[in-house]
Design an enzyme around this catalytic site. Structure first.
Site, PDB file in Angstrom:
ATOM      1  N   ASP A 253       5.724   4.520  -3.230  1.00 42.58           N
ATOM      2  CA  ASP A 253       4.412   5.173  -3.159  1.00 42.58           C
ATOM      3  C   ASP A 253       3.616   4.984  -4.455  1.00 42.58           C
ATOM      4  O   ASP A 253       4.198   4.802  -5.528  1.00 42.58           O
ATOM      5  CB  ASP A 253       4.609   6.668  -2.876  1.00 42.58           C
ATOM      6  CG  ASP A 253       3.340   7.319  -2.347  1.00 42.58           C
ATOM      7  OD1 ASP A 253       2.405   6.602  -1.950  1.00 42.58           O
ATOM      8  OD2 ASP A 253       3.291   8.570  -2.336  1.00 42.58           O
TER       9      ASP A 253
ATOM     10  N   ASN B 104       1.162   5.790   8.850  1.00 43.44           N
ATOM     11  CA  ASN B 104       0.308   4.862   8.103  1.00 43.44           C
ATOM     12  C   ASN B 104      -0.648   4.058   9.001  1.00 43.44           C
ATOM     13  O   ASN B 104      -1.608   3.451   8.514  1.00 43.44           O
ATOM     14  CB  ASN B 104       1.149   3.892   7.252  1.00 43.44           C
ATOM     15  CG  ASN B 104       1.779   4.550   6.040  1.00 43.44           C
ATOM     16  OD1 ASN B 104       2.845   4.153   5.579  1.00 43.44           O
ATOM     17  ND2 ASN B 104       1.120   5.573   5.481  1.00 43.44           N
TER      18      ASN B 104
HETATM   19  C1  IPE Z   1       4.941   7.430   2.466  1.00 41.96           C
HETATM   20  O1  IPE Z   1       3.843   7.327   1.657  1.00 41.96           O
HETATM   21  C2  IPE Z   1       5.090   6.203   3.296  1.00 41.96           C
HETATM   22  C3  IPE Z   1       5.429   4.977   2.575  1.00 41.96           C
HETATM   23  C4  IPE Z   1       5.632   4.868   1.298  1.00 41.96           C
HETATM   24  C5  IPE Z   1       5.572   3.829   3.390  1.00 41.96           C
HETATM   25  P1  IPE Z   1       2.427   7.931   2.070  1.00 41.96           P
HETATM   26  O2  IPE Z   1       1.497   7.616   0.977  1.00 41.96           O
HETATM   27  O3  IPE Z   1       2.054   7.434   3.421  1.00 41.96           O
HETATM   28  O4  IPE Z   1       2.731   9.490   2.174  1.00 41.96           O
HETATM   29  P2  IPE Z   1       1.790  10.734   2.010  1.00 41.96           P
HETATM   30  O5  IPE Z   1       0.623  10.528   2.923  1.00 41.96           O
HETATM   31  O6  IPE Z   1       1.363  10.795   0.587  1.00 41.96           O
HETATM   32  O7  IPE Z   1       2.643  11.900   2.376  1.00 41.96           O
HETATM   33  C1  IPE Z   2       2.417   3.129  -0.768  1.00 40.73           C
HETATM   34  O1  IPE Z   2       1.304   3.284  -1.573  1.00 40.73           O
HETATM   35  C2  IPE Z   2       2.253   2.057   0.263  1.00 40.73           C
HETATM   36  C3  IPE Z   2       2.279   2.559   1.641  1.00 40.73           C
HETATM   37  C4  IPE Z   2       2.257   3.801   2.004  1.00 40.73           C
HETATM   38  C5  IPE Z   2       2.316   1.583   2.679  1.00 40.73           C
HETATM   39  P1  IPE Z   2       0.042   4.101  -1.104  1.00 40.73           P
HETATM   40  O2  IPE Z   2      -0.900   3.168  -0.419  1.00 40.73           O
HETATM   41  O3  IPE Z   2       0.422   5.280  -0.312  1.00 40.73           O
HETATM   42  O4  IPE Z   2      -0.558   4.524  -2.487  1.00 40.73           O
HETATM   43  P2  IPE Z   2      -1.286   5.893  -2.824  1.00 40.73           P
HETATM   44  O5  IPE Z   2      -0.371   7.003  -2.418  1.00 40.73           O
HETATM   45  O6  IPE Z   2      -2.571   5.901  -2.065  1.00 40.73           O
HETATM   46  O7  IPE Z   2      -1.497   5.841  -4.289  1.00 40.73           O
HETATM   47 MG    MG Z   3       0.806   7.198  -0.796  1.00 38.29          MG
END
Ligand code: IPE
Ligand code: IPE
Ligand code: MG
Length: 252
Positions: A31, A79
């Site tokens: 993340d 997602n």
């Molecule tokens: C969790 O991250 C899913 C992945 C890393 C694939 P998210 O960014 O989607 O989670 P939330 O929305 O912060 O809980």
């Molecule tokens: C993780 O990074 C990737 C996926 C969830 C696929 P994020 O895209 O969630 O990054 P933040 O949380 O917006 O910084």
């Molecule tokens: Mg995220």
């Protein structure tokens, strides 16, 4: 291209790791890609791109340390609600990663696996995954599991449906249902529960990751965004893990 598994970099002694107590299964919620990009005034897609580079490094380090199972949360069932172009970027990056890394992963004993409903992924991803899984199926050094279109709740509902249908068609009796049986109906069938779950980026939540499997996992959080997560951070997480007292409900 540099062979990431064979770099001559000195083994780092920064954390005094007990090599006999390396977690068998580490699961990572990758993340913070978006926030990393924002910090540098880059589009979110660049954060995801940088995140892929971290996968290469961390896979190599986990392999070197003797981790037997590495699970990476790459795309959740939630997602899909992101903008279409971001979802498209993530899917394309997955295909590029698989195509670019397959040979080297295979040569270094990585067995690739997917957790989640891949039938909903673009055909191109499905094909690349199929090739990666097929090519690496007999490798034994490390299992690399990609959680893709994965959701813990979805996994449990799916297991209930499969069990129900096996009862209906006479393959199972209701009395056969127990924890060990349920595990056989999860995407993680045959994979031990994660010993250590790592979440970078400052969030302290599971976001629907491995809900059944995390019953006794140790959690480790860090403020570092995934693209900035380095080998030493993995070693630090393992060092912290090694100082935990895992009681499993018992008295020591
Ligand atoms: C969790 O991250 C899913 C992945 C890393 C694939 P998210 O960014 O989607 O989670 P939330 O929305 O912060 O809980
Ligand atoms: C993780 O990074 C990737 C996926 C969830 C696929 P994020 O895209 O969630 O990054 P933040 O949380 O917006 O910084
Ligand atoms: Mg995220």
């Amino acid at each position: 291209m540099l062979n990431i598994f064979k770099s001559k970099k000195e083994f780092n002694q920064d954390f005094d790791l007990d090599m006999n107590n390396i977690p068998n299964h580490i699961a990572i919620i990758m993340d913070g890609n978006g926030r990393w990009a924002k910090e540098q005034n880059l589009p979110r897609s660049m954060g995801h791109r940088a995140g892929v580079e971290t996968i290469r490094r961390i896979l190599k380090e986990a392999t070197r340390l003797g981790v037997k199972n590495l699970t990476l949360y790459a795309f959740s069932t939630e997602n899909w609600a992101r903008p279409k172009d971001e979802v498209g970027t993530l899917m394309k990056l997955l295909v590029t990663y698989l195509k670019k890394e397959l040979k080297e992963c295979h040569e270094n004993g990585v067995r690739m696996n997917v957790l989640g409903d891949t039938s909903k992924l673009p055909k191109e991803c499905q094909n690349a995954l199929e090739e990666a899984l097929e090519t690496t199926r007999n490798n034994t050094k490390i299992n690399l599991n990609f959680a893709l279109n994965y959701g813990g709740r979805n996994e449990i509902v799916r297991a209930i449906k499969l069990i129900n249908s096996d009862i209906k068609n006479g393959k199972l009796n209701e009395e056969d249902i127990n924890e060990a049986l349920v595990e056989k109906y999860l995407y993680t069938k045959g994979i031990p529960d994660p010993d250590l779950i790592i979440r970078p980026s400052g969030e302290q939540r599971l976001s629907n990751f491995l809900l059944w499997q995390c019953a006794y996992s140790e959690f480790w959080y860090s403020d570092i965004n995934w693209p900035d997560f380095k080998e030493k951070d993995l070693r630090k997480a393992i060092a912290d893990y090694q100082n935990r007292d895992r009681r499993f409900g018992k008295v020591k």
